[in-house]
Design a protein around this motif. Structure first.
Motif, PDB file in Angstrom:
ATOM      1  N   ALA A  12       2.814  62.676  35.381  1.00 12.86           N
ATOM      2  CA  ALA A  12       2.787  63.177  34.002  1.00 12.86           C
ATOM      3  C   ALA A  12       1.402  63.716  33.661  1.00 12.86           C
ATOM      4  O   ALA A  12       0.694  63.149  32.824  1.00 12.86           O
ATOM      5  CB  ALA A  12       3.198  62.073  33.041  1.00 12.86           C
ATOM      6  N   PRO A  13       1.008  64.813  34.306  1.00 16.33           N
ATOM      7  CA  PRO A  13      -0.342  65.340  34.062  1.00 16.33           C
ATOM      8  C   PRO A  13      -0.581  65.777  32.621  1.00 16.33           C
ATOM      9  O   PRO A  13      -1.729  65.891  32.200  1.00 16.33           O
ATOM     10  CB  PRO A  13      -0.444  66.520  35.025  1.00 16.33           C
ATOM     11  N   GLU A  14       0.484  65.962  31.863  1.00 17.51           N
ATOM     12  CA  GLU A  14       0.312  66.354  30.462  1.00 17.51           C
ATOM     13  C   GLU A  14      -0.401  65.271  29.642  1.00 17.51           C
ATOM     14  O   GLU A  14      -0.924  65.546  28.579  1.00 17.51           O
ATOM     15  CB  GLU A  14       1.663  66.676  29.821  1.00 17.51           C
ATOM     16  N   PHE A  15      -0.431  64.035  30.159  1.00 19.01           N
ATOM     17  CA  PHE A  15      -1.088  62.943  29.459  1.00 19.01           C
ATOM     18  C   PHE A  15      -2.479  62.650  30.013  1.00 19.01           C
ATOM     19  O   PHE A  15      -3.072  61.621  29.687  1.00 19.01           O
ATOM     20  CB  PHE A  15      -0.220  61.675  29.510  1.00 19.01           C
ATOM     21  N   SER A  16      -3.007  63.533  30.818  1.00 20.41           N
ATOM     22  CA  SER A  16      -4.321  63.297  31.431  1.00 20.41           C
ATOM     23  C   SER A  16      -5.427  63.173  30.379  1.00 20.41           C
ATOM     24  O   SER A  16      -6.425  62.512  30.612  1.00 20.41           O
ATOM     25  CB  SER A  16      -4.658  64.400  32.430  1.00 20.41           C
ATOM     26  N   GLY A  17      -5.238  63.788  29.235  1.00 17.55           N
ATOM     27  CA  GLY A  17      -6.236  63.708  28.167  1.00 17.55           C
ATOM     28  C   GLY A  17      -6.130  62.457  27.300  1.00 17.55           C
ATOM     29  O   GLY A  17      -6.983  62.221  26.450  1.00 17.55           O
ATOM     30  N   GLU A  18      -5.089  61.668  27.521  1.00 19.88           N
ATOM     31  CA  GLU A  18      -4.916  60.436  26.749  1.00 19.88           C
ATOM     32  C   GLU A  18      -5.958  59.404  27.174  1.00 19.88           C
ATOM     33  O   GLU A  18      -6.310  59.320  28.351  1.00 19.88           O
ATOM     34  CB  GLU A  18      -3.527  59.834  26.996  1.00 19.88           C
ATOM     35  N   PRO A  19      -6.412  58.586  26.255  1.00 19.35           N
ATOM     36  CA  PRO A  19      -7.341  57.510  26.631  1.00 19.35           C
ATOM     37  C   PRO A  19      -6.670  56.555  27.632  1.00 19.35           C
ATOM     38  O   PRO A  19      -5.467  56.299  27.551  1.00 19.35           O
ATOM     39  CB  PRO A  19      -7.622  56.791  25.307  1.00 19.35           C
ATOM     40  N   THR A  20      -7.459  56.046  28.551  1.00 14.12           N
ATOM     41  CA  THR A  20      -6.946  55.107  29.554  1.00 14.12           C
ATOM     42  C   THR A  20      -6.299  53.904  28.885  1.00 14.12           C
ATOM     43  O   THR A  20      -5.254  53.410  29.341  1.00 14.12           O
ATOM     44  CB  THR A  20      -8.079  54.664  30.500  1.00 14.12           C
ATOM     45  N   ALA A  21      -6.867  53.429  27.796  1.00 11.52           N
ATOM     46  CA  ALA A  21      -6.308  52.266  27.100  1.00 11.52           C
ATOM     47  C   ALA A  21      -4.897  52.559  26.592  1.00 11.52           C
ATOM     48  O   ALA A  21      -4.015  51.699  26.660  1.00 11.52           O
ATOM     49  CB  ALA A  21      -7.214  51.858  25.938  1.00 11.52           C
ATOM     50  N   THR A  22      -4.664  53.759  26.098  1.00  9.89           N
ATOM     51  CA  THR A  22      -3.330  54.143  25.621  1.00  9.89           C
ATOM     52  C   THR A  22      -2.343  54.183  26.770  1.00  9.89           C
ATOM     53  O   THR A  22      -1.225  53.668  26.671  1.00  9.89           O
ATOM     54  CB  THR A  22      -3.380  55.515  24.917  1.00  9.89           C
ATOM     55  N   LYS A  23      -2.750  54.797  27.882  1.00  7.23           N
ATOM     56  CA  LYS A  23      -1.860  54.869  29.048  1.00  7.23           C
ATOM     57  C   LYS A  23      -1.553  53.472  29.567  1.00  7.23           C
ATOM     58  O   LYS A  23      -0.394  53.173  29.897  1.00  7.23           O
ATOM     59  CB  LYS A  23      -2.485  55.752  30.140  1.00  7.23           C
ATOM     60  N   ASN A  24      -2.556  52.611  29.623  1.00  6.85           N
ATOM     61  CA  ASN A  24      -2.329  51.235  30.085  1.00  6.85           C
ATOM     62  C   ASN A  24      -1.388  50.482  29.149  1.00  6.85           C
ATOM     63  O   ASN A  24      -0.558  49.686  29.604  1.00  6.85           O
ATOM     64  CB  ASN A  24      -3.644  50.479  30.243  1.00  6.85           C
ATOM     65  N   LEU A  25      -1.507  50.725  27.858  1.00  6.93           N
ATOM     66  CA  LEU A  25      -0.626  50.085  26.890  1.00  6.93           C
ATOM     67  C   LEU A  25       0.831  50.471  27.141  1.00  6.93           C
ATOM     68  O   LEU A  25       1.729  49.614  27.172  1.00  6.93           O
ATOM     69  CB  LEU A  25      -1.042  50.452  25.470  1.00  6.93           C
ATOM     70  N   PHE A  26       1.086  51.757  27.357  1.00  6.44           N
ATOM     71  CA  PHE A  26       2.449  52.213  27.624  1.00  6.44           C
ATOM     72  C   PHE A  26       2.954  51.712  28.976  1.00  6.44           C
ATOM     73  O   PHE A  26       4.134  51.390  29.124  1.00  6.44           O
ATOM     74  CB  PHE A  26       2.551  53.737  27.519  1.00  6.44           C
ATOM     75  N   LEU A  27       2.075  51.633  29.953  1.00  6.02           N
ATOM     76  CA  LEU A  27       2.465  51.073  31.252  1.00  6.02           C
ATOM     77  C   LEU A  27       2.843  49.602  31.121  1.00  6.02           C
ATOM     78  O   LEU A  27       3.841  49.152  31.711  1.00  6.02           O
ATOM     79  CB  LEU A  27       1.340  51.257  32.280  1.00  6.02           C
ATOM     80  N   GLU A  28       2.068  48.857  30.354  1.00  4.45           N
ATOM     81  CA  GLU A  28       2.382  47.436  30.132  1.00  4.45           C
ATOM     82  C   GLU A  28       3.698  47.278  29.376  1.00  4.45           C
ATOM     83  O   GLU A  28       4.512  46.399  29.705  1.00  4.45           O
ATOM     84  CB  GLU A  28       1.254  46.755  29.365  1.00  4.45           C
ATOM     85  N   LEU A  29       3.913  48.117  28.370  1.00  7.17           N
ATOM     86  CA  LEU A  29       5.158  48.061  27.617  1.00  7.17           C
ATOM     87  C   LEU A  29       6.354  48.335  28.531  1.00  7.17           C
ATOM     88  O   LEU A  29       7.326  47.581  28.549  1.00  7.17           O
ATOM     89  CB  LEU A  29       5.135  49.077  26.473  1.00  7.17           C
TER      90      LEU A  29
END
Length: 127
Positions: A12-29
């Protein structure tokens, strides 16, 4: 082996600009909504695609219409068009993004018919 964060950035390269913390939150969810025993070796991949789907359909993201299956999606040099597929009402929400459709495919391959995922919106599953 790539980390879940590396896999998310790859699929999902479209989310490359998202903060790592946000991506980790969604991965944990996403990971919390899946049963590792049922998913086996595809657990991490399933969680990544579910996280990408959830990121795409979150309020304010502008993605995932909730109106039906994706008919066309383009990212970088990749272009994907999906034919209309028969989805259950619950699966239809996952069919609104290419990530959700891939998650459905992985779920069928990994855990077979009758498997389900518990989501904040209820239980989604195959009949």
């Amino acid at each position: 082996m790539a980390t879940s964060l590396e896999l998310l950035d790859a699929v999902a390269p479209e989310f490359s600009g998202e903060p790592t913390a946000t991506k980790n939150l969604f991965l944990e969810l996403a990971a919390s909504l899946l049963d590792p025993k049922a998913w086996g070796s595809t657990y991490a991949t399933g969680a990544v695609y579910l996280a990408a789907h959830l990121m795409k359909v979150r309020p304010g993201s502008g993605g995932g219409s909730g109106a039906g299956a994706v008919t066309s999606e383009k990212a970088l040099s990749w272009a994907v068009t999906y034919a209309t597929v028969a989805l259950t009402e619950a699966d239809g929400r996952l069919g609104t993004t290419p990530y959700g459709l891939m998650f459905l495919n992985l779920r069928r391959w990994a855990v077979g018919v009758g498997a389900f995922v518990v989501t904040p919106l209820g239980v989604e599953g195959l009949p």
